[in-house]
Design a protein around this motif. Sequence first.
Motif, short mmCIF file in Angstrom:
data_model
loop_
_atom_site.label_atom_id
_atom_site.label_comp_id
_atom_site.label_asym_id
_atom_site.label_seq_id
_atom_site.Cartn_x
_atom_site.Cartn_y
_atom_site.Cartn_z
N MET A 187 -5.14 6.93 1.24
CA MET A 187 -5.84 5.66 1.47
C MET A 187 -6.85 5.38 0.36
O MET A 187 -7.05 4.22 -0.03
CB MET A 187 -6.53 5.69 2.82
CG MET A 187 -7.29 4.40 3.18
SD MET A 187 -6.23 2.93 3.21
CE MET A 187 -6.55 2.31 4.86
N PHE B 291 -4.40 -0.74 7.23
CA PHE B 291 -4.88 -1.32 5.97
C PHE B 291 -5.51 -2.68 6.21
O PHE B 291 -6.58 -2.99 5.68
CB PHE B 291 -3.73 -1.44 4.98
CG PHE B 291 -4.09 -2.20 3.74
CD1 PHE B 291 -4.81 -1.59 2.72
CD2 PHE B 291 -3.76 -3.54 3.60
CE1 PHE B 291 -5.18 -2.30 1.58
CE2 PHE B 291 -4.12 -4.26 2.48
CZ PHE B 291 -4.82 -3.63 1.46
N ILE C 94 -1.96 3.53 6.93
CA ILE C 94 -2.41 2.90 5.69
C ILE C 94 -1.44 1.81 5.25
O ILE C 94 -1.65 1.18 4.21
CB ILE C 94 -2.57 3.93 4.55
CG1 ILE C 94 -1.21 4.50 4.12
CG2 ILE C 94 -3.50 5.05 4.96
CD1 ILE C 94 -1.29 5.40 2.90
N PRO D 81 0.82 -1.22 0.00
CA PRO D 81 0.00 0.00 0.00
C PRO D 81 0.84 1.27 0.00
O PRO D 81 0.59 2.19 -0.78
CB PRO D 81 -0.82 -0.13 1.29
CG PRO D 81 -0.83 -1.58 1.60
CD PRO D 81 0.47 -2.12 1.12
#
Length: 493
Positions: free
Chosen positions: A107, A147, A142, A34
Motif C-alpha cells: 500500500m 484504496f 488495496i 493500484p
Amino acid sequence: MIQGTTSDAGKTTLVAALCRLLARRGVRVAPFKPQNMALNSAVTIDGGEIGRAQALQAYACGIPAHTDLNPVLLKPSSDRASQVIIHGKAVRDLDARGYHRYKPQAMLAVLESYDRLRAGYQAVLVEGAGSPAEINLREGDIANMGFAERVDCPVILVADIDRGGVFAHLVGTVDVLAPSEQARIVGFVINRFRGDPALLEPGLRWLEARTGKPVLGVLPYLHGLFLDAEDALPSTAGSATPDALRIIAPAFGRISNATDMDALRLNEHVDFRFVGAGHAVPPADLIVLPGSKSVRADLQWLRQHGWDRAILRHLRYGGKLIGICGGLQILGRRIHDPLGLEGLAGSSDGLGLLDFETTLHPDKQLRVVQGQLLLGARAAVSGYEIHMGVTTGPALARATVQLDDGRLDGAMSEDGQIFASYLHGLFDRPEASRALLAWASPGHAAATGAVDLAQRRATDLERLTDAVEAHLDLDLLARWLPLGATPTASARP
C-alpha cells in the motif's frame, strides 16, 4: 475510480475510453491500477513491468507507459503463489497468506505512485480489480474500496449485462459493502447491452429507486472490438476464410503475454486457435509455443498432454514451429532453475529441438527493442523482452533477429523449420508478420493479409470512445471529471 461487480465486467475498457475522452478534450489524464494480477504485461519507459491493460490506457491518454500507472503487479506462478512486482521490479514470490501480510508495505508503494500522478496530471482514472464484494479479501484491501476509502475517491460501479443477472450483480454488490463504501458509489454503468433500450428502462428505474443512485449510462455491445486483453485468453476464434492458414498454440497452465497472438487472430486468412487441456492437438501448418511464467511446469504440461509427440509428428510432415520467450526455452536441451525462481529448484530436459540450454537468473531482463528479422529480405520488427532466462549454446549462432542495439536474438534450426526468439510482439508489425507467415507457408494469402495491429488498436479505441461519449450522461460525469472542454480534431490520433 471504476470498480466492477465481477472480473471482466468492463473496467479496463471503460477506463481506457474515459482516458481517451478526456485526452480528446485537452485534459492531462493518467490511468492508475493500484494492484493488478495478470500474466499479460508490458515494459515501461522507465525500464519496469506493468499490466498490459495499463499500457493500453496510457496509450489512450497519449502518455508513455511508466511504472507508477500500476505500482503492484502480481504474476501467478502457480495456483498458490505469485511473483510480486513493485514499481516495475520483481521483489519476491509469495503465497496468498504471505502476500496478505505484505499488503501494508504494498500500500505504501501504491500511495507513492498515486501521489506522484495526482501532482502531475489534472485527472487520474483509477481501475479496481475483480470485485469489491469479495468479502474474504476486504481486510487490508488495496485494490478496491480499501484504496478508494484511503484517498477519498468517488466510485462508479460497472456491470456486464451480457452475462445475465445485471441487477442482482449491482444490488448485491452494494448490499454487502460497508455504509461508508456504499455512500462512495456515485452511479452505475451497464455494459455490453444488446437490443432495444426501451425494454431495459423499467429495470433502470427500479435500480435507481432501490439504491438511490443514478444509472450513468448503458453501453452497447460492440461486436469485433479489439483492445489488448488484461489476462484471459480470447473465448472465440476470429472469422477465417475456408483456405486459411492453420495456426495453433498450446494454452499452457501459466501462459503469459498471449497477446502475441492477437495479430494472428485478427488476420482473416488465418485460422488461429489456442488448444487447452483435454483437447487433441489438431493438424496445423504452424505451431507457436507462447511465453510462460513457469517454464518447467508448462514443459511438463506439454508432455502430459501429448504435445511433445505431436510436435515431432508435425515437424516430420514439414510443419513449421515458432517458440517465443518461454517457448524458446522449451525448445532447447535443458532448463535450469537452481534458485527455485519459478517453483522447485532443479533442472528439466527440454524438447531438445535446438542446441542450447537456459538458466534462470533472479534479475529479470526488461527491454523495449527494435530490429530486423533475419528471414531473406529483412523485415522491421519491434516488441519487448521480459524474461529471467539466460540462454547459451551453438544454435544461437543461427540468429533470427538482428536488434538495433547490436545484439543478436533467437535461433533457427538447421533445416529451417524452427524459429525461436525472446521477442514478444513478433507479429505486431505487418511487415514482420508478412515475413513470418510467408516463411511458414510460402505464397499463402495469410502473408498478404497481415494485420496492422497498432492501426487496429487506434481505430477500435476511437470507436469505443465514441460509444461511451454517446451513451454516458456527461453532465453527471462532469461532477467528478473535467469534461467541460470540447474535443478538437487535432486531439484524435
